[in-house]
Motif scaffolding. Structure first.
Motif, PDB file in Angstrom:
ATOM      1  N   ALA A  64       0.841  -1.195   0.000  1.00 10.83           N
ATOM      2  CA  ALA A  64       0.000   0.000   0.000  1.00 10.83           C
ATOM      3  C   ALA A  64       0.879   1.251   0.000  1.00 10.83           C
ATOM      4  CB  ALA A  64      -0.920  -0.002   1.216  1.00 10.83           C
ATOM      5  N   GLN A  65       0.236   2.399  -0.092  1.00 11.75           N
ATOM      6  CA  GLN A  65       0.840   3.731  -0.151  1.00 11.75           C
ATOM      7  C   GLN A  65       1.432   3.961  -1.543  1.00 11.75           C
ATOM      8  OE1 GLN A  65       0.361   6.124   2.156  1.00 11.75           O
ATOM      9  NE2 GLN A  65      -0.863   4.580   3.223  1.00 11.75           N
ATOM     10  N   SER A  66       0.883   4.943  -2.214  1.00 12.13           N
ATOM     11  CA  SER A  66       1.198   5.167  -3.628  1.00 12.13           C
ATOM     12  C   SER A  66       2.688   5.288  -3.913  1.00 12.13           C
ATOM     13  CB  SER A  66       0.467   6.409  -4.144  1.00 12.13           C
ATOM     14  OG  SER A  66       0.857   7.576  -3.429  1.00 12.13           O
ATOM     15  N   ASN A  67       3.399   6.076  -3.133  1.00 12.77           N
ATOM     16  CA  ASN A  67       4.809   6.273  -3.454  1.00 12.77           C
ATOM     17  C   ASN A  67       5.638   5.024  -3.163  1.00 12.77           C
ATOM     18  OD1 ASN A  67       4.285   8.776  -4.469  1.00 12.77           O
ATOM     19  ND2 ASN A  67       5.045   9.908  -2.706  1.00 12.77           N
ATOM     20  N   ALA A  68       5.270   4.251  -2.151  1.00 15.46           N
ATOM     21  CA  ALA A  68       5.953   2.978  -1.908  1.00 15.46           C
ATOM     22  C   ALA A  68       5.695   2.015  -3.068  1.00 15.46           C
ATOM     23  CB  ALA A  68       5.480   2.363  -0.594  1.00 15.46           C
ATOM     24  N   ILE A  69       4.470   1.996  -3.548  1.00 14.71           N
ATOM     25  CA  ILE A  69       4.115   1.097  -4.654  1.00 14.71           C
ATOM     26  C   ILE A  69       4.899   1.469  -5.917  1.00 14.71           C
ATOM     27  CG2 ILE A  69       2.266   0.344  -6.205  1.00 14.71           C
ATOM     28  CD1 ILE A  69       0.322   0.815  -3.785  1.00 14.71           C
ATOM     29  N   ILE A  70       4.913   2.759  -6.269  1.00 21.54           N
ATOM     30  CA  ILE A  70       5.592   3.114  -7.513  1.00 21.54           C
ATOM     31  C   ILE A  70       7.104   2.909  -7.402  1.00 21.54           C
ATOM     32  CG2 ILE A  70       3.722   4.578  -8.337  1.00 21.54           C
ATOM     33  CD1 ILE A  70       5.364   7.065  -7.631  1.00 21.54           C
ATOM     34  N   LEU A  71       7.661   3.105  -6.222  1.00 27.98           N
ATOM     35  CA  LEU A  71       9.087   2.810  -6.032  1.00 27.98           C
ATOM     36  C   LEU A  71       9.359   1.329  -6.254  1.00 27.98           C
ATOM     37  CD1 LEU A  71      10.004   5.038  -2.979  1.00 27.98           C
ATOM     38  CD2 LEU A  71      11.253   4.966  -5.141  1.00 27.98           C
ATOM     39  N   HIS A  72       8.493   0.487  -5.727  1.00 29.18           N
ATOM     40  CA  HIS A  72       8.669  -0.957  -5.897  1.00 29.18           C
ATOM     41  C   HIS A  72       8.536  -1.355  -7.378  1.00 29.18           C
ATOM     42  CE1 HIS A  72       8.617  -5.213  -4.984  1.00 29.18           C
ATOM     43  NE2 HIS A  72       7.538  -5.314  -5.745  1.00 29.18           N
ATOM     44  N   LEU A  73       7.502  -0.836  -8.022  1.00 25.71           N
ATOM     45  CA  LEU A  73       7.268  -1.204  -9.422  1.00 25.71           C
ATOM     46  C   LEU A  73       8.401  -0.737 -10.331  1.00 25.71           C
ATOM     47  CD1 LEU A  73       3.451  -0.421  -9.851  1.00 25.71           C
ATOM     48  CD2 LEU A  73       4.543  -2.614  -9.303  1.00 25.71           C
ATOM     49  N   ALA A  74       8.949   0.435 -10.051  1.00 26.13           N
ATOM     50  CA  ALA A  74       9.939   1.043 -10.945  1.00 26.13           C
ATOM     51  C   ALA A  74      11.373   0.640 -10.629  1.00 26.13           C
ATOM     52  CB  ALA A  74       9.806   2.559 -10.896  1.00 26.13           C
ATOM     53  N   GLU A  75      11.571  -0.206  -9.649  1.00 27.62           N
ATOM     54  CA  GLU A  75      12.934  -0.629  -9.284  1.00 27.62           C
ATOM     55  C   GLU A  75      13.702  -1.081 -10.528  1.00 27.62           C
ATOM     56  OE1 GLU A  75      16.065  -1.017  -6.846  1.00 27.62           O
ATOM     57  OE2 GLU A  75      14.086  -0.498  -6.062  1.00 27.62           O
ATOM     58  N   GLY A  76      14.891  -0.481 -10.739  1.00 30.68           N
ATOM     59  CA  GLY A  76      15.732  -0.848 -11.872  1.00 30.68           C
ATOM     60  C   GLY A  76      15.331  -0.226 -13.197  1.00 30.68           C
ATOM     61  N   SER A  77      14.330   0.634 -13.200  1.00 31.44           N
ATOM     62  CA  SER A  77      13.864   1.236 -14.461  1.00 31.44           C
ATOM     63  C   SER A  77      14.425   2.640 -14.640  1.00 31.44           C
ATOM     64  CB  SER A  77      12.332   1.294 -14.490  1.00 31.44           C
ATOM     65  OG  SER A  77      11.867   2.398 -13.717  1.00 31.44           O
ATOM     66  N   ASP A  78      14.119   3.224 -15.793  1.00 37.05           N
ATOM     67  CA  ASP A  78      14.569   4.584 -16.085  1.00 37.05           C
ATOM     68  C   ASP A  78      13.809   5.642 -15.285  1.00 37.05           C
ATOM     69  OD1 ASP A  78      12.116   4.327 -17.379  1.00 37.05           O
ATOM     70  OD2 ASP A  78      12.790   5.245 -19.246  1.00 37.05           O
ATOM     71  N   LEU A  79      12.777   5.257 -14.548  1.00 36.00           N
ATOM     72  CA  LEU A  79      12.039   6.213 -13.721  1.00 36.00           C
ATOM     73  C   LEU A  79      12.760   6.528 -12.411  1.00 36.00           C
ATOM     74  CD1 LEU A  79       8.351   5.018 -14.199  1.00 36.00           C
ATOM     75  CD2 LEU A  79       9.436   7.076 -15.142  1.00 36.00           C
ATOM     76  N   ILE A  80      13.798   5.759 -12.103  1.00 39.86           N
ATOM     77  CA  ILE A  80      14.597   5.996 -10.900  1.00 39.86           C
ATOM     78  C   ILE A  80      16.020   6.316 -11.349  1.00 39.86           C
ATOM     79  CG2 ILE A  80      15.493   5.003  -8.751  1.00 39.86           C
ATOM     80  CD1 ILE A  80      13.003   3.230  -8.650  1.00 39.86           C
ATOM     81  N   PRO A  81      16.504   7.518 -11.040  1.00 37.28           N
ATOM     82  CA  PRO A  81      17.851   7.881 -11.482  1.00 37.28           C
ATOM     83  C   PRO A  81      18.908   6.914 -10.956  1.00 37.28           C
ATOM     84  CG  PRO A  81      16.670   9.818 -10.680  1.00 37.28           C
ATOM     85  CD  PRO A  81      15.831   8.614 -10.331  1.00 37.28           C
ATOM     86  N   ALA A  82      19.892   6.634 -11.801  1.00 38.12           N
ATOM     87  CA  ALA A  82      20.987   5.751 -11.410  1.00 38.12           C
ATOM     88  C   ALA A  82      21.935   6.446 -10.438  1.00 38.12           C
ATOM     89  CB  ALA A  82      21.743   5.287 -12.652  1.00 38.12           C
ATOM     90  N   ASP A  83      22.115   7.750 -10.594  1.00 38.61           N
ATOM     91  CA  ASP A  83      22.991   8.516  -9.720  1.00 38.61           C
ATOM     92  C   ASP A  83      22.384   8.623  -8.316  1.00 38.61           C
ATOM     93  OD1 ASP A  83      25.278  10.617  -9.445  1.00 38.61           O
ATOM     94  OD2 ASP A  83      23.474  11.640  -8.710  1.00 38.61           O
ATOM     95  N   ALA A  84      23.175   8.334  -7.292  1.00 38.86           N
ATOM     96  CA  ALA A  84      22.674   8.310  -5.911  1.00 38.86           C
ATOM     97  C   ALA A  84      22.116   9.664  -5.480  1.00 38.86           C
ATOM     98  CB  ALA A  84      23.773   7.851  -4.958  1.00 38.86           C
ATOM     99  N   TYR A  85      22.794  10.756  -5.840  1.00 39.35           N
ATOM    100  CA  TYR A  85      22.310  12.078  -5.452  1.00 39.35           C
ATOM    101  C   TYR A  85      20.997  12.411  -6.155  1.00 39.35           C
ATOM    102  CZ  TYR A  85      21.924  17.054  -4.653  1.00 39.35           C
ATOM    103  OH  TYR A  85      21.438  18.293  -4.306  1.00 39.35           O
ATOM    104  N   GLU A  86      20.904  12.136  -7.446  1.00 46.80           N
ATOM    105  CA  GLU A  86      19.660  12.395  -8.170  1.00 46.80           C
ATOM    106  C   GLU A  86      18.526  11.524  -7.638  1.00 46.80           C
ATOM    107  OE1 GLU A  86      20.237  12.168 -12.387  1.00 46.80           O
ATOM    108  OE2 GLU A  86      21.346  14.052 -12.446  1.00 46.80           O
ATOM    109  N   ARG A  87      18.842  10.293  -7.251  1.00 50.41           N
ATOM    110  CA  ARG A  87      17.828   9.410  -6.654  1.00 50.41           C
ATOM    111  C   ARG A  87      17.339  10.004  -5.334  1.00 50.41           C
ATOM    112  NH1 ARG A  87      20.555   5.332  -7.568  1.00 50.41           N
ATOM    113  NH2 ARG A  87      21.571   5.048  -5.565  1.00 50.41           N
ATOM    114  N   ALA A  88      18.263  10.531  -4.541  1.00 49.46           N
ATOM    115  CA  ALA A  88      17.876  11.173  -3.281  1.00 49.46           C
ATOM    116  C   ALA A  88      17.024  12.411  -3.535  1.00 49.46           C
ATOM    117  CB  ALA A  88      19.114  11.523  -2.460  1.00 49.46           C
ATOM    118  N   ARG A  89      17.340  13.176  -4.569  1.00 49.74           N
ATOM    119  CA  ARG A  89      16.524  14.343  -4.920  1.00 49.74           C
ATOM    120  C   ARG A  89      15.114  13.915  -5.346  1.00 49.74           C
ATOM    121  NH1 ARG A  89      16.557  19.185  -4.072  1.00 49.74           N
ATOM    122  NH2 ARG A  89      16.060  19.765  -6.186  1.00 49.74           N
TER     123      ARG A  89
END
Length: 193
Positions: A64-89
């Motif tokens: 549950a929780q929309s942002n947790a769900i989309i983070l899980h679904l998008a793991e390893g995809s182009d929707l999550i920046p590869a750079d650690a700082y950009e991911r934190a942003r």
């Protein structure tokens, strides 16, 4: 995967748009919050918080929780920046969305569009904070096309959901031209109709 969501909810649409963008297969189960569909014993057994969105993953685990769900679904995809700082942003924007944007922009929209409250009767603090959230977005888009650089990320997915409907809550998107341009850019990137 099964996605339990109400089509009037930006939080639910975030999950749908993420799954669609990633080409994931799912069954959408329309779950009408206005008819208390999230308060049934069956739904509460799946998600004790009694909220949508909720998903049942292919292996049967609930999330549950929309942002947790989309983070899980998008793991390893182009929707999550590869750079650690950009991911934190990206995460910074997503956390801000749930604390400083959605409680104002989405609540005003719900009260006006779905409860029939006149814009003039909205709590002044709600309107003030909603405008501040839209101004923060406007400022955040001053030097880049998306919230985290040059590519759409989950930050954009999370924030476009209710921002694109802010007018329903009495907010004038014309006052935020960078936000308006960004909405169109994100809709195009995610193929949102």
């Amino acid at each position: 995967m099964r996605i339990y969501g109400d089509s009037i909810s930006g939080n639910c649409l975030k999950v749908k748009w993420t799954a669609d963008h990633l080409g994931l297969t799912y069954d959408w189960i329309e779950t009408d919050v206005m008819k208390a569909a999230t308060r049934t014993p069956e739904f509460l057994a799946m998600n004790p918080a009694g909220q949508v969105p909720a998903v049942i993953l292919d292996d049967g685990r609930p999330l549950a929780q929309s942002n947790a769900i989309i983070l899980h679904l998008a793991e390893g995809s182009d929707l999550i920046p590869a750079d650690a700082y950009e991911r934190a942003r990206m995460l910074e924007w997503m956390f801000w969305e749930q604390y400083s944007h959605e409680p104002y922009v989405a609540v005003a929209r719900f009260q006006v569009r779905f409860q029939g409250k006149p814009v003039a009767d909205l709590e002044p603090r709600l309107v003030e904070r909603g405008k501040a959230a839209l101004r923060r977005l406007e400022d955040g888009l001053a030097a880049q096309p998306f919230l985290v650089g040059d590519q759409v990320s989950l930050a954009d997915v999370a924030l476009v959901a209710y921002t694109r409907e802010a007018g329903d809550g009495g907010f004038r998107l014309a006052d935020y031209p960078k936000v308006q341009t960004w909405i169109g850019r994100v809709e195009k990137a995610l193929a949102i109709v």
